[in-house]
Design an enzyme around this catalytic site. Structure first.
Site, PDB file in Angstrom:
ATOM      1  N   SER A 115     -57.631  77.981-155.328  1.00  0.00           N
ATOM      2  CA  SER A 115     -57.096  76.825-154.559  1.00  0.00           C
ATOM      3  C   SER A 115     -56.275  75.971-155.178  1.00  0.00           C
ATOM      4  O   SER A 115     -56.511  76.076-156.606  1.00  0.00           O
ATOM      5  CB  SER A 115     -58.497  75.998-154.040  1.00  0.00           C
ATOM      6  OG  SER A 115     -57.978  74.839-153.819  1.00  0.00           O
ATOM      7  N   SER A 116     -55.501  75.242-154.656  1.00  0.00           N
ATOM      8  CA  SER A 116     -54.500  74.225-155.550  1.00  0.00           C
ATOM      9  C   SER A 116     -55.233  73.119-156.096  1.00  0.00           C
ATOM     10  O   SER A 116     -54.804  72.606-157.007  1.00  0.00           O
ATOM     11  CB  SER A 116     -53.398  73.830-154.531  1.00  0.00           C
ATOM     12  OG  SER A 116     -53.925  72.891-153.341  1.00  0.00           O
ATOM     13  N   CYS A 117     -56.595  72.725-155.813  1.00  0.00           N
ATOM     14  CA  CYS A 117     -57.393  71.784-156.482  1.00  0.00           C
ATOM     15  C   CYS A 117     -57.800  72.076-158.047  1.00  0.00           C
ATOM     16  O   CYS A 117     -58.430  71.293-158.801  1.00  0.00           O
ATOM     17  CB  CYS A 117     -58.390  71.433-155.641  1.00  0.00           C
ATOM     18  SG  CYS A 117     -59.768  72.425-155.540  1.00  0.00           S
ATOM     19  N   TYR A 144     -65.877  71.989-156.731  1.00  0.00           N
ATOM     20  CA  TYR A 144     -65.271  73.150-156.100  1.00  0.00           C
ATOM     21  C   TYR A 144     -64.132  73.888-157.149  1.00  0.00           C
ATOM     22  O   TYR A 144     -64.081  75.248-157.339  1.00  0.00           O
ATOM     23  CB  TYR A 144     -64.630  72.880-154.911  1.00  0.00           C
ATOM     24  CG  TYR A 144     -63.946  73.900-154.110  1.00  0.00           C
ATOM     25  CD1 TYR A 144     -64.572  74.722-153.504  1.00  0.00           C
ATOM     26  CD2 TYR A 144     -62.505  73.746-154.026  1.00  0.00           C
ATOM     27  CE1 TYR A 144     -63.894  75.774-152.834  1.00  0.00           C
ATOM     28  CE2 TYR A 144     -61.835  74.982-153.069  1.00  0.00           C
ATOM     29  CZ  TYR A 144     -62.490  75.759-152.732  1.00  0.00           C
ATOM     30  OH  TYR A 144     -61.835  76.776-151.900  1.00  0.00           O
ATOM     31  N   LYS A 148     -63.857  77.579-158.775  1.00  0.00           N
ATOM     32  CA  LYS A 148     -62.747  78.432-158.657  1.00  0.00           C
ATOM     33  C   LYS A 148     -61.927  78.689-160.000  1.00  0.00           C
ATOM     34  O   LYS A 148     -61.597  79.785-159.925  1.00  0.00           O
ATOM     35  CB  LYS A 148     -61.875  77.550-157.700  1.00  0.00           C
ATOM     36  CG  LYS A 148     -62.150  77.797-156.133  1.00  0.00           C
ATOM     37  CD  LYS A 148     -62.073  78.863-155.573  1.00  0.00           C
ATOM     38  CE  LYS A 148     -62.628  79.192-154.375  1.00  0.00           C
ATOM     39  NZ  LYS A 148     -62.762  80.394-153.673  1.00  0.00           N
ATOM     40  N   LEU A 174     -54.418  74.844-146.162  1.00  0.00           N
ATOM     41  CA  LEU A 174     -54.056  75.971-145.275  1.00  0.00           C
ATOM     42  C   LEU A 174     -54.449  75.324-143.833  1.00  0.00           C
ATOM     43  O   LEU A 174     -55.458  74.568-143.799  1.00  0.00           O
ATOM     44  CB  LEU A 174     -54.675  77.115-145.563  1.00  0.00           C
ATOM     45  CG  LEU A 174     -54.386  77.764-146.828  1.00  0.00           C
ATOM     46  CD1 LEU A 174     -55.364  79.091-146.903  1.00  0.00           C
ATOM     47  CD2 LEU A 174     -53.075  78.295-147.079  1.00  0.00           C
ATOM     48  N   HIS A 187     -60.843  69.595-143.173  1.00  0.00           N
ATOM     49  CA  HIS A 187     -59.674  69.251-143.792  1.00  0.00           C
ATOM     50  C   HIS A 187     -58.817  68.237-142.853  1.00  0.00           C
ATOM     51  O   HIS A 187     -59.405  68.272-141.534  1.00  0.00           O
ATOM     52  CB  HIS A 187     -58.776  70.502-144.255  1.00  0.00           C
ATOM     53  CG  HIS A 187     -59.465  71.291-145.406  1.00  0.00           C
ATOM     54  ND1 HIS A 187     -60.161  72.564-145.065  1.00  0.00           N
ATOM     55  CD2 HIS A 187     -59.489  70.867-146.624  1.00  0.00           C
ATOM     56  CE1 HIS A 187     -60.369  72.885-146.306  1.00  0.00           C
ATOM     57  NE2 HIS A 187     -60.129  72.160-147.147  1.00  0.00           N
ATOM     58  N   LYS A 195     -58.780  64.485-133.290  1.00  0.00           N
ATOM     59  CA  LYS A 195     -58.741  62.848-133.335  1.00  0.00           C
ATOM     60  C   LYS A 195     -57.718  62.703-132.153  1.00  0.00           C
ATOM     61  O   LYS A 195     -58.029  61.833-131.082  1.00  0.00           O
ATOM     62  CB  LYS A 195     -58.631  62.085-134.356  1.00  0.00           C
ATOM     63  CG  LYS A 195     -59.761  62.020-135.257  1.00  0.00           C
ATOM     64  CD  LYS A 195     -59.565  61.253-136.563  1.00  0.00           C
ATOM     65  CE  LYS A 195     -60.688  61.353-137.472  1.00  0.00           C
ATOM     66  NZ  LYS A 195     -60.015  60.444-138.876  1.00  0.00           N
ATOM     67  N   ARG A 217     -49.442  66.042-149.217  1.00  0.00           N
ATOM     68  CA  ARG A 217     -50.024  67.201-149.165  1.00  0.00           C
ATOM     69  C   ARG A 217     -49.257  68.380-148.826  1.00  0.00           C
ATOM     70  O   ARG A 217     -48.218  68.168-147.884  1.00  0.00           O
ATOM     71  CB  ARG A 217     -51.366  67.250-148.280  1.00  0.00           C
ATOM     72  CG  ARG A 217     -52.702  66.370-148.673  1.00  0.00           C
ATOM     73  CD  ARG A 217     -53.201  67.084-149.663  1.00  0.00           C
ATOM     74  NE  ARG A 217     -54.529  66.337-150.147  1.00  0.00           N
ATOM     75  CZ  ARG A 217     -54.365  65.345-151.091  1.00  0.00           C
ATOM     76  NH1 ARG A 217     -53.319  64.909-151.671  1.00  0.00           N
ATOM     77  NH2 ARG A 217     -55.340  64.894-151.558  1.00  0.00           N
ATOM     78  N   ASP A 277     -58.736  58.530-150.799  1.00  0.00           N
ATOM     79  CA  ASP A 277     -57.541  59.286-150.881  1.00  0.00           C
ATOM     80  C   ASP A 277     -57.389  60.752-151.272  1.00  0.00           C
ATOM     81  O   ASP A 277     -56.643  61.792-151.021  1.00  0.00           O
ATOM     82  CB  ASP A 277     -56.500  58.430-151.724  1.00  0.00           C
ATOM     83  CG  ASP A 277     -55.524  57.536-150.836  1.00  0.00           C
ATOM     84  OD1 ASP A 277     -55.763  57.620-149.468  1.00  0.00           O
ATOM     85  OD2 ASP A 277     -55.035  56.571-150.973  1.00  0.00           O
TER      86      ASP A 277
HETATM   87  O1  GFB Z   1     -57.684  67.815-146.184  1.00  0.00           O
HETATM   88  P1  GFB Z   1     -58.395  66.949-147.210  1.00  0.00           P
HETATM   89  O2  GFB Z   1     -59.715  66.722-146.447  1.00  0.00           O
HETATM   90  O3  GFB Z   1     -58.746  67.520-148.622  1.00  0.00           O
HETATM   91  O4  GFB Z   1     -57.777  65.350-147.143  1.00  0.00           O
HETATM   92  P2  GFB Z   1     -57.778  67.404-149.921  1.00  0.00           P
HETATM   93  C1  GFB Z   1     -56.626  65.214-147.515  1.00  0.00           C
HETATM   94  C2  GFB Z   1     -56.021  63.838-147.152  1.00  0.00           C
HETATM   95  O5  GFB Z   1     -56.089  63.512-145.881  1.00  0.00           O
HETATM   96  C3  GFB Z   1     -56.834  62.829-148.119  1.00  0.00           C
HETATM   97  C4  GFB Z   1     -56.792  62.273-146.014  1.00  0.00           C
HETATM   98  O6  GFB Z   1     -56.116  61.737-148.492  1.00  0.00           O
HETATM   99  C5  GFB Z   1     -57.848  62.357-146.782  1.00  0.00           C
HETATM  100  O7  GFB Z   1     -58.294  61.214-147.121  1.00  0.00           O
HETATM  101  N1  GFB Z   1     -57.451  62.260-144.400  1.00  0.00           N
HETATM  102  C6  GFB Z   1     -56.705  61.342-143.602  1.00  0.00           C
HETATM  103  C7  GFB Z   1     -58.297  62.883-143.955  1.00  0.00           C
HETATM  104  N2  GFB Z   1     -57.649  61.469-142.452  1.00  0.00           N
HETATM  105  C8  GFB Z   1     -58.388  62.466-142.587  1.00  0.00           C
HETATM  106  C9  GFB Z   1     -59.543  62.847-141.806  1.00  0.00           C
HETATM  107  O8  GFB Z   1     -59.942  62.694-140.642  1.00  0.00           O
HETATM  108  N3  GFB Z   1     -60.246  64.145-142.445  1.00  0.00           N
HETATM  109  C10 GFB Z   1     -59.947  64.353-143.501  1.00  0.00           C
HETATM  110  N4  GFB Z   1     -60.808  65.602-144.188  1.00  0.00           N
HETATM  111  N5  GFB Z   1     -59.002  64.036-144.352  1.00  0.00           N
HETATM  112  C11 GFB Z   1     -59.660  69.443-150.326  1.00  0.00           C
HETATM  113  C12 GFB Z   1     -60.413  69.665-151.418  1.00  0.00           C
HETATM  114  O9  GFB Z   1     -58.958  68.121-151.021  1.00  0.00           O
HETATM  115  O10 GFB Z   1     -58.575  70.231-149.924  1.00  0.00           O
HETATM  116  C13 GFB Z   1     -60.749  71.001-151.698  1.00  0.00           C
HETATM  117  O11 GFB Z   1     -61.598  68.744-151.442  1.00  0.00           O
HETATM  118  C14 GFB Z   1     -59.598  72.046-151.387  1.00  0.00           C
HETATM  119  O12 GFB Z   1     -61.259  71.485-152.685  1.00  0.00           O
HETATM  120  C15 GFB Z   1     -59.008  71.498-150.024  1.00  0.00           C
HETATM  121  O13 GFB Z   1     -59.001  72.149-152.366  1.00  0.00           O
HETATM  122  C16 GFB Z   1     -57.669  72.600-149.944  1.00  0.00           C
HETATM  123  O14 GFB Z   1     -56.485  67.887-149.761  1.00  0.00           O
HETATM  124  O15 GFB Z   1     -57.969  66.046-150.317  1.00  0.00           O
END
Ligand code: GFB
Length: 318
Positions: A115-117, A144, A148, A174, A187, A195, A217, A277
């Site tokens: 994963s990119s993380c 995580y 990985k 993805l 995600h 929403k 992202r 964030d």
């Molecule tokens: O996709 P996401 O949950 O994961 O969140 P990450 C990306 C960004 O979107 C963050 C914002 O800055 C969140 O705060 N965001 C805004 C939201 N509204 C929402 C919402 O309603 N739901 C969610 N989920 N986010 C994950 C990792 O990171 O990505 C994993 O935790 C993995 O390890 C994955 O690498 C690909 O991109 O931050």
């Protein structure tokens, strides 16, 4: 043994570990055109990937030639932050069991999905594969990420010690068919689709966005990802991981505006700053994969539109 390139999947027994997940399901669709002898899958009832002895026995019995390790416990920022033990333990167990059992069963070639993380929180952008282990990780998903990274290292260690042809690929964020739409564990992209759809249905004039909307992202359609993974299986064999991304990123605000406009909403975005964030930016360099000869085909706006329409159709038929 390291296989000559290209490594053809024709006539091979190919195991997609994690075929019920978004990436695994996309791999099944993509592999239909590879003339494999058999695509091997195991449902959770049939095989619990956390149980070492069962995974060893299943893999020896099924004798796969090639393996895609797409099985993992995954989730969005909040799920990662809330369940560090599960994200670390489950992923360590799954990957250790599948990689080691594949080695014992004489698998010719294996591709592990990272994963990119895995890259440091403040890695220079766009992030090249060489950034691995050069700095501290993003705290919301370090559990995580550590799992990985261990998976990548396990593949490298099997290459080094045993000459096993095990490689790894690092997909970016993805989206696509079969995504998780649960607002607590999903995600960002599926969460915003849900929403926006629900706001439209209820006639509301705003949607909640977690954090500040400023993080950037990179998004890739899962069918492009599956295509890249099959490409790497065929044309890549080396120690170093390969990034799998689109090469472009957007802010969370921009993706939210895109989704709101797809829903025909002219609504306000409410930024909930009590939510994290996460990483400020994680745009991966696409240079290595491009140089190998692969490029994505699905444009972000068109990909998101198709996924949005599918979601609305499925939600309306419930
Ligand atoms: O996709 P996401 O949950 O994961 O969140 P990450 C990306 C960004 O979107 C963050 C914002 O800055 C969140 O705060 N965001 C805004 C939201 N509204 C929402 C919402 O309603 N739901 C969610 N989920 N986010 C994950 C990792 O990171 O990505 C994993 O935790 C993995 O390890 C994955 O690498 C690909 O991109 O931050």
């Amino acid at each position: 043994m390291i296989q000559p390139l290209p490594y053809s999947l024709e006539g091979k027994r190919v195991w997609v570990a994690g075929h019920r997940g978004m990436v695994g399901a996309a791999l099944l669709r993509r592999l239909e055109s590879e003339n494999c002898a058999e695509i091997l899958t195991a449902s959770r009832d049939e095989l619990d990937l956390m149980r070492q002895a069962d995974v060893e026995a299943w893999t020896r019995a099924k004798k796969p030639d090639a393996v895609f390790v797409a099985a993992a416990k995954v989730g969005g920022i909040l799920a990662n932050d809330a369940c560090p033990a599960d994200f670390l333990y489950d992923n360590l167990m799954i990957e250790a069991n599948v990689i080691r059992a594949s080695f014992h069963a004489g698998v010719e070639k294996l591709l592990f999905l990272g994963s990119s993380c895995i890259y440091p929180r403040m890695a220079p952008q766009p992030i090249t594969e060489e950034s691995l282990l050069t700095g501290p990780l993003e705290p919301t998903n370090e559990w995580y990420a550590i799992a990985k990274i261990a998976g990548i290292k396990l593949c490298q260690a099997h290459r080094r010690q045993h000459g096993a042809d095990f490689i790894s690929a690092m997909p970016t964020n993805l989206y696509g068919p079969g995504d998780n739409y649960d607002l607590q564990s999903s995600h960002v992209l599926p969460a915003l689709i849900r929403k926006a759809h629900e706001a439209r249905k209820r006639g509301e004039n705003s949607i909640e966005i977690w954090g500040t909307g400023a993080p950037r992202r990179e998004f890739l359609h899962v069918d492009d990802c599956a295509d890249a993974l099959v490409f790497l299986m065929k044309y890549y064999s080396d120690d170093a991981p390969v990034n799998v991304g689109s090469g472009a990123d957007v802010t969370i605000r921009e993706i939210a505006e895109m989704i709101a406009s797809l829903a025909g909403l002219n609504c306000a975005l409410r930024f909930n700053k009590s939510k994290p964030d996460g990483t400020p930016r994680k745009l991966m360099s696409a240079d290595k994969l491009r140089a190998l000869g692969w490029a994505p085909k699905i444009n972000l706006k068109e990909g998101v539109k198709a996924v949005f329409e599918d979601y609305v159709k499925a939600a309306s038929s419930k």
